[in-house]
Design an enzyme around this catalytic site. Structure first.
Site, mmCIF file in Angstrom:
data_model
loop_
_atom_site.group_PDB
_atom_site.id
_atom_site.type_symbol
_atom_site.label_atom_id
_atom_site.label_comp_id
_atom_site.label_asym_id
_atom_site.label_seq_id
_atom_site.Cartn_x
_atom_site.Cartn_y
_atom_site.Cartn_z
ATOM 1 N N HIS A 183 0.648 -1.308 -0.175
ATOM 2 C CA HIS A 183 0.082 0.079 -0.020
ATOM 3 C C HIS A 183 0.709 1.326 0.150
ATOM 4 C CE1 HIS A 183 -3.448 -2.858 1.839
ATOM 5 N NE2 HIS A 183 -3.303 -2.708 0.494
ATOM 6 N N ARG B 188 0.721 -27.957 1.574
ATOM 7 C CA ARG B 188 1.332 -27.164 2.496
ATOM 8 C C ARG B 188 0.872 -25.647 2.063
ATOM 9 N NH1 ARG B 188 7.320 -24.268 1.285
ATOM 10 N NH2 ARG B 188 7.059 -23.000 3.166
ATOM 11 N N HIS C 36 5.044 -17.438 6.846
ATOM 12 C CA HIS C 36 5.805 -17.261 5.562
ATOM 13 C C HIS C 36 5.490 -15.897 5.213
ATOM 14 C CE1 HIS C 36 6.049 -19.454 1.657
ATOM 15 N NE2 HIS C 36 6.323 -18.473 1.191
ATOM 16 N N GLU D 81 11.878 -20.072 4.583
ATOM 17 C CA GLU D 81 13.215 -19.292 4.076
ATOM 18 C C GLU D 81 13.341 -18.262 4.838
ATOM 19 O OE1 GLU D 81 12.603 -18.571 -0.169
ATOM 20 O OE2 GLU D 81 12.126 -20.373 -0.677
ATOM 21 N N ASN E 99 13.939 -25.801 0.366
ATOM 22 C CA ASN E 99 13.307 -25.031 -0.979
ATOM 23 C C ASN E 99 14.627 -24.880 -1.923
ATOM 24 O OD1 ASN E 99 11.017 -24.922 0.644
ATOM 25 N ND2 ASN E 99 10.925 -22.546 0.651
ATOM 26 N N TYR F 144 15.629 -24.201 -6.210
ATOM 27 C CA TYR F 144 14.921 -24.046 -7.625
ATOM 28 C C TYR F 144 16.042 -24.108 -8.578
ATOM 29 C CZ TYR F 144 10.441 -22.108 -5.714
ATOM 30 O OH TYR F 144 9.252 -21.957 -5.060
ATOM 31 N N GLU G 282 9.958 -26.930 -1.418
ATOM 32 C CA GLU G 282 9.446 -26.179 -2.507
ATOM 33 C C GLU G 282 10.364 -26.488 -3.690
ATOM 34 O OE1 GLU G 282 9.287 -22.000 -2.282
ATOM 35 O OE2 GLU G 282 7.752 -22.053 -0.646
HETATM 36 C C1 BGC Z 1 9.092 -18.558 -1.625
HETATM 37 C C2 BGC Z 1 7.859 -18.536 -2.505
HETATM 38 C C3 BGC Z 1 7.974 -17.955 -3.626
HETATM 39 C C4 BGC Z 1 8.664 -18.672 -4.344
HETATM 40 C C5 BGC Z 1 9.185 -18.236 -5.904
HETATM 41 C C6 BGC Z 1 10.212 -19.158 -2.418
HETATM 42 O O1 BGC Z 1 11.348 -18.053 -2.340
HETATM 43 O O2 BGC Z 1 8.909 -19.422 -0.534
HETATM 44 O O3 BGC Z 1 7.071 -17.484 -1.417
HETATM 45 O O4 BGC Z 1 6.825 -17.414 -4.343
HETATM 46 O O5 BGC Z 1 9.872 -19.331 -3.838
HETATM 47 O O6 BGC Z 1 9.986 -17.429 -5.659
#
Ligand code: BGC
Length: 532
Positions: free
Chosen positions: A96, A134, A179, A224, A365, A367, A433
């Site tokens: 906001h 989750r 989170h 995270e 988590n 990626y 994740e």
């Molecule tokens: C987070 C998520 C995020 C995802 C993709 C993780 O860092 O837990 O909230 O949307 O990665 O960026």
């Protein structure tokens, strides 16, 4: 015993000896000594890491008790930001702010409207056939002031109804207690930088355990922490967007780790016996690959970066204190900068005992992967990333996604899992994740390909390296509010129409593909059964 394990044990002994020394001498550590210690670690990493690079899909079925799930988070999907007595969170405040720091001025005010559409969401989850869902709880829905003086029954009811609906459909709730949506009232007092928050968090945890613990058996204290602390209080990339690199993030982490330990101990002492649940934490990291295995310095640098990343939180929780290499590097740099003591706060011996061992499983988590080079000319500026004194990068030619940081590197999954096994005494791991971003297309073949290759790599880690992985959670169940990127990056298995007031959900190709994986417990069509 295999020689690699002997080296590992030798390494751990050395670390402990030098660490003892460090506490006696206070701060002054010859850097070359530290390099020698890391050297032992990296021999292990080399032996374990070099072999994995190919992308052959694993066709073995996952074990029968392996769990498949999908994830979301409260601020990213719920909307209803000020309904039914909910208090303001730091993400409400950031979204906001005028002018808005969020892409396209997007907000999570309505998001996917899951606060009103949870039954529909659960029906979609049931159709996917997932074993677990989750989701996270918004602290501000339960305690609008942040403190336990005012418990908001409507907020509690929402999560009670959601868990009831999940259970009625045979879906296990896996609950993230935090989170990123801190009550703004607590941020006004300093947020994670003020030690007061440790007690406030444990009070909040008590309410969750006592009100929801009958139906929730898997808890994650935090999602995270690195993003909470470095993003929130170091480099201003996450709410509350505070920029205090080199000090703010470490202060935050120190309090967050105590809060985590407090919640785990509370559960262990007062709730575990009756509720028989498990409490873990979701820690994020990429895999850090040495640029060259011919360079001992690169190998050491990659290990250092991994310790600064996953180790920042996991090392205290598993072994009691920050990774030795973090303690040493930050102490030396702080001294050079003229500080009277390290910018990395120290735990007391009592705190070390209190934090050590506070996990039933570790969440991961993950990626992507980055390459790491050593450098003789480290960036002198203060900050968590600079303190590691390495160069991190991703080659342009690596396959990309819609997120600049997310390159597709499936073999990194197996390597990070193997590293976790070796570094933390073969813990039980939940992949909390893993996922891929695009622009939201329904024909998301690239997402399918990402999932397939990453899960295959995970299967390799279980089968070939004996890593103890209990389940896998895809991020995300549906397109949602992607923090500073707003709705410009999409991670969902389900498409959400953000232009329609009804926020219609539509399964993408990947949802149909994932459904089959959950059903067959296999990432390819021609599965074979295999014993672990
Ligand atoms: C987070 C998520 C995020 C995802 C993709 C993780 O860092 O837990 O909230 O949307 O990665 O960026």
């Amino acid at each position: 015993m295999q020689p690699i394990f002997q080296i590992r044990i030798q390494y751990i002994k050395q670390v402990h000896e030098i660490k003892e020394n460090y506490f006696v001498k206070k701060l002054v550590i010859p850097l070359w000594n530290m390099r020698a210690v890391i050297h032992y670690a990296v021999i292990v990493i080399v032996l374990f890491s070099e072999a994995i690079t190919e992308d052959v899909l694993n066709n073995r079925r996952f074990p029968d008790d392996f769990l498949f799930g999908v994830a979301t988070a409260s601020y990213q999907v719920e909307g209803a930001w000020n309904e039914d007595g909910k208090g303001e969170s730091i993400w409400d405040r950031v979204c906001h702010t005028v002018p808005s720091p969020i892409t396209n001025n997007d907000t999570g005010d309505i998001a996917c409207d899951s606060y009103h559409k949870y039954k529909e969401d659960v029906a979609l989850l049931a159709d996917l056939g997932v074993d677990f869902y989750r989701f996270s709880i918004a602290w501000t829905r339960i305690l609008p002031t942040g403190f336990n003086n005012n418990i908001n029954q409507a907020g509690l009811n929402y999560y009670k109804n959601l868990t009831k609906e999940l259970r009625a459909n045979g879906i296990e709730p896996v609950v993230t207690m935090y989170h990123w949506d801190l009550p703004q009232s607590l941020q006004d007092l300093g947020g994670w930088q003020n030690e007061l928050i440790v007690d406030s968090y444990v009070d909040y945890a008590r309410i969750l355990f006592s009100e929801l613990g009958d139906s929730v058996k898997y808890w994650l204290t935090f999602n995270e922490a690195k993003q909470v602390c470095d993003g929130g209080y170091g480099v201003a990339q996450k709410a509350p967007l505070i920029e205090s690199p080199g000090i703010g993030e470490y202060l935050c982490a120190h309090n967050l780790l105590k809060a985590h330990a407090g919640a785990w101990r509370l559960y262990d002492e007062e709730f575990r016996k009756d509720q028989e649940g498990k409490v873990g934490i979701a820690i994020d990291t990429s895999w850090y690959e040495p640029f060259s295995y011919n360079s001992t310095a690169d190998i050491e640098a990659a290990e250092t970066k991994q310790q600064f990343s996953y180790g920042w939180y996991a090392n205290p929780i598993v072994h009691g204190d920050y990774p030795w290499v973090m303690q040493a590097k930050i102490a030396v740099r702080s001294e050079q900068e003229g500080f009277g003591k390290s910018r990395l706060p120290e735990f007391t011996q009592e705190e070390i005992k209190y934090i050590k061992g506070t996990y039933d499983f570790l969440g991961l988590n993950t990626y992507s992967t980055s390459l790491i080079n050593a450098t003789d000319d480290p960036d002198p500026s203060k900050g968590w990333a600079q303190d590691a004194e390495v160069i991190e990068w991703q080659p342009d030619e690596w396959e990309g996604s819609s997120s600049s940081w997310l390159k597709v590197v499936p073999w990194g999954m197996r390597k990070i899992l193997r590293w976790l096994k070796e570094t933390y005494n073969n813990p039980r791991i939940l992949i909390t994740e893993n996922g891929y971003s695009d622009n939201g297309t329904l024909a998301d073949d690239k997402r399918i390909s990402y999932y397939q290759r990453y899960m295959s790599s995970l299967r390799d880690a279980m089968e070939l390296d004996g890593v103890d992985v209990m389940g896998y959670c895809a991020w995300s169940m549906m397109d949602n509010f992607e923090w500073l990127a707003g709705y410009s990056e999409k991670f969902g298995l389900y498409h959400v129409d953000f232009n329609s007031p009804n926020r219609e959900r539509t399964p993408k190709k990947s949802a149909i593909w994932y459904k089959r994986v959950v059903e067959t417990k296999c990432v390819v069509d021609d599965c074979v059964d295999a014993k672990l």
